[in-house]
Design a protein around this motif. Structure first.
Motif, PDB file in Angstrom:
ATOM      1  N   GLN A  11      12.796  46.277  51.962  1.00 46.37           N
ATOM      2  CA  GLN A  11      12.632  44.800  52.383  1.00 46.37           C
ATOM      3  C   GLN A  11      11.398  44.565  52.926  1.00 46.37           C
ATOM      4  OE1 GLN A  11      16.111  42.749  54.012  1.00 46.37           O
ATOM      5  NE2 GLN A  11      14.908  42.037  55.628  1.00 46.37           N
ATOM      6  N   TRP A  12      10.893  43.684  52.726  1.00 43.94           N
ATOM      7  CA  TRP A  12       9.306  43.284  52.940  1.00 43.94           C
ATOM      8  C   TRP A  12       9.410  43.319  54.561  1.00 43.94           C
ATOM      9  CZ3 TRP A  12       7.953  38.991  56.064  1.00 43.94           C
ATOM     10  CH2 TRP A  12       8.847  37.831  56.134  1.00 43.94           C
ATOM     11  N   ASN A  13      10.287  43.116  55.403  1.00 42.67           N
ATOM     12  CA  ASN A  13       9.920  42.847  56.812  1.00 42.67           C
ATOM     13  C   ASN A  13      10.552  43.916  57.499  1.00 42.67           C
ATOM     14  OD1 ASN A  13      12.228  41.767  56.585  1.00 42.67           O
ATOM     15  ND2 ASN A  13      11.982  40.182  58.099  1.00 42.67           N
TER      16      ASN A  13
ATOM     17  N   ARG B  52       8.558  53.697  52.087  1.00 50.44           N
ATOM     18  CA  ARG B  52       7.315  53.315  52.097  1.00 50.44           C
ATOM     19  C   ARG B  52       6.222  54.781  52.553  1.00 50.44           C
ATOM     20  NH1 ARG B  52       9.172  49.135  55.411  1.00 50.44           N
ATOM     21  NH2 ARG B  52       9.204  47.089  54.250  1.00 50.44           N
TER      22      ARG B  52
ATOM     23  N   ASP C  56      13.733  37.834  42.177  1.00 49.49           N
ATOM     24  CA  ASP C  56      12.859  39.300  41.393  1.00 49.49           C
ATOM     25  C   ASP C  56      12.789  38.889  39.840  1.00 49.49           C
ATOM     26  OD1 ASP C  56      12.075  40.295  43.821  1.00 49.49           O
ATOM     27  OD2 ASP C  56      14.110  41.279  43.874  1.00 49.49           O
TER      28      ASP C  56
ATOM     29  N   CYS D 249      13.866  51.891  54.703  1.00 48.77           N
ATOM     30  CA  CYS D 249      12.743  50.999  54.302  1.00 48.77           C
ATOM     31  C   CYS D 249      11.249  51.957  54.611  1.00 48.77           C
ATOM     32  CB  CYS D 249      12.889  49.631  54.855  1.00 48.77           C
ATOM     33  SG  CYS D 249      13.824  48.568  54.190  1.00 48.77           S
TER      34      CYS D 249
END
Length: 305
Positions: free
Chosen positions: A16-18, A28, A59, A24
Motif C-alpha cells: 500500500q502506497w503509504n 519494498r 488499478d 509492505c
C-alpha cells in the motif's frame, strides 16, 4: 469457461502506497518472500475473447495492460470488456469505472439497486460518467436466480445477497440492506461446473455453506488473518467484523468454515489485505493454509472450469 484473477489484494493493493507495516516494508526492501498485488478484480469469459469484468478496481488500466486478452484490438478503439458487474460499492471495486470513460458507447453496468443507489448519490460515479461514455444500468436481483449477461452469450450468473456492510460513505453503513454486497455463482452450462466468488464476506451461513459445497471452486474473502489485525498494528480502531470481513483464524473463522466443505472443492482466498501474514509465502500462516488445502490467489491466476 475461463476466470482470470486480475487483482488479488484488498483496498490499497500490496504494498500500500503509504504503509510501512512489516509486509509492505519487507516487500519494498526485498526481504520478504511475497508478490506485489493489485486491488481485487476478476474477469470471466465463455469464449476467451469477450469478458465480464467483475469489479472495476482503481488499478484497472494496469490490469488491462497485464492481461492482453482484455485488449483484442479488433478495431482502432476496442476492448474485450463487454460488461462490468459490481459486487458492492466499495471504492476499491468501483473507482476504476472512471478509467473506462473513453468508451464509445454507454458502459453496460450490472449491479443491485442498492449498489446503483450508492454510486448514483453517495459517490456519484454514474452521474459523472453521464458526461463521458455514460452507463447502461442493468439490475441484478440478489435472490440466487439465473441472470444472463448482455453481450456475453453463454455466460449467466446467480447473484446471492451476503451478510456484510456497504462502504463507509454509504448512508446505510450502519443499517445494511440485502443487496449491498453479493456473492456470485458462475456456472458453465456445458459441464455444470460452478465457481462461487465472494471477495467481501462477513458471515458464512448454513445456506451459503450448502451452496459452496456444490461448487468445484470457491474464491472467497481473505482480507484479514485475525479479528484484531489492524488494531494490533495500530492502523485502525476497527475490527475485521466492523469492516464487514470474516478473518481466517479463530474458531468460527474462514479456515474452519472452509474445512466443512467436501473433498474436491478447490478453496482459494482473494482480497488479501496488505497486513495479512499469508502474503508471506514462507510464513507459518501460509503453511497452515496449505495444511487445510487452502490456496492464496495471485494476480494473473487462471481458473478453467
Amino acid at each position: 469457461m475461463q476466470l482470470r484473477v486480475l487483482g488479488s489484494a484488498a483496498g490499497g493493493g500490496f504494498p500500500q502506497w503509504n504503509c510501512n507495516c512489516p509486509n509492505c516494508d519487507g516487500l519494498r526492501r526485498g526481504t520478504l518472500k511475497a508478490q506485489a498485488r493489485t486491488q481485487s478484480s476478476i474477469a470471466v469469459s465463455a469464449n476467451g475473447q469477450d469478458w465480464l469484468l467483475v469489479n472495476a478496481s482503481p488499478d484497472v488500466l494496469a490490469q488491462i495492460r497485464a492481461n492482453p486478452e482484455l485488449q483484442p484490438a479488433r478495431a482502432v478503439r476496442d476492448s474485450g470488456i463487454a460488461c462490468v458487474l459490481l459486487m458492492d460499492a466499495q471504492i476499491d471495486h468501483v473507482t476504476g469505472l472512471l478509467m473506462l470513460r473513453e468508451r464509445g458507447s454507454p458502459l453496460p453496468l450490472l449491479a443491485t439497486p442498492e449498489v446503483l443507489s450508492d454510486i448514483g448519490e453517495g459517490f456519484p460515479l454514474t452521474r459523472i460518467l453521464s458526461h463521458y461514455c455514460g452507463t447502461e444500468a442493468l439490475l441484478l436481483q440478489p435472490d440466487g436466480s439465473l441472470q444472463t449477461v448482455p453481450g456475453l452469450p453463454g455466460l449467466a450468473v446467480r447473484p446471492i445477497a451476503l451478510s456484510s456492510k456497504p462502504p463507509p460513505y454509504s448512508p446505510f453503513r450502519h443499517c445494511p440492506r440485502p443487496g449491498d454486497n453479493i456473492g456470485l455463482l458462475i456456472e458453465n452450462p456445458d459441464n455444470g461446473a460452478r465457481v462461487f466468488y465472494a471477495p467481501g464476506l462477513g458471515e458464512v451461513t448454513p445456506e451459503l455453506l450448502d451452496l459452496m459445497a456444490q461448487c468445484q471452486i470457491v474464491l472467497v474473502d481473505g482480507t484479514f488473518w485475525t479479528e484484531d489485525e489492524m488494531q494490533r498494528l495500530g492502523l485502525s480502531k476497527k475490527s475485521a467484523a466492523e469492516m464487514g470481513h470474516l478473518p481466517q483464524s479463530g474458531p468460527q473463522g474462514m479456515i474452519s468454515q472452509l474445512d466443512r466443505l467436501p473433498p474436491g472443492v478447490r478453496k482459494i482466498l482473494i482480497h488479501i489485505n496488505n497486513t495479512n501474514p499469508i502474503l508471506q509465502e514462507d510464513s507459518a500462516e501460509r503453511s497452515l493454509l496449505a495444511e487445510h488445502g487452502i490456496e492464496v490467489a495471485w494476480d494473473g491466476m487462471d481458473l478453467v472450469f
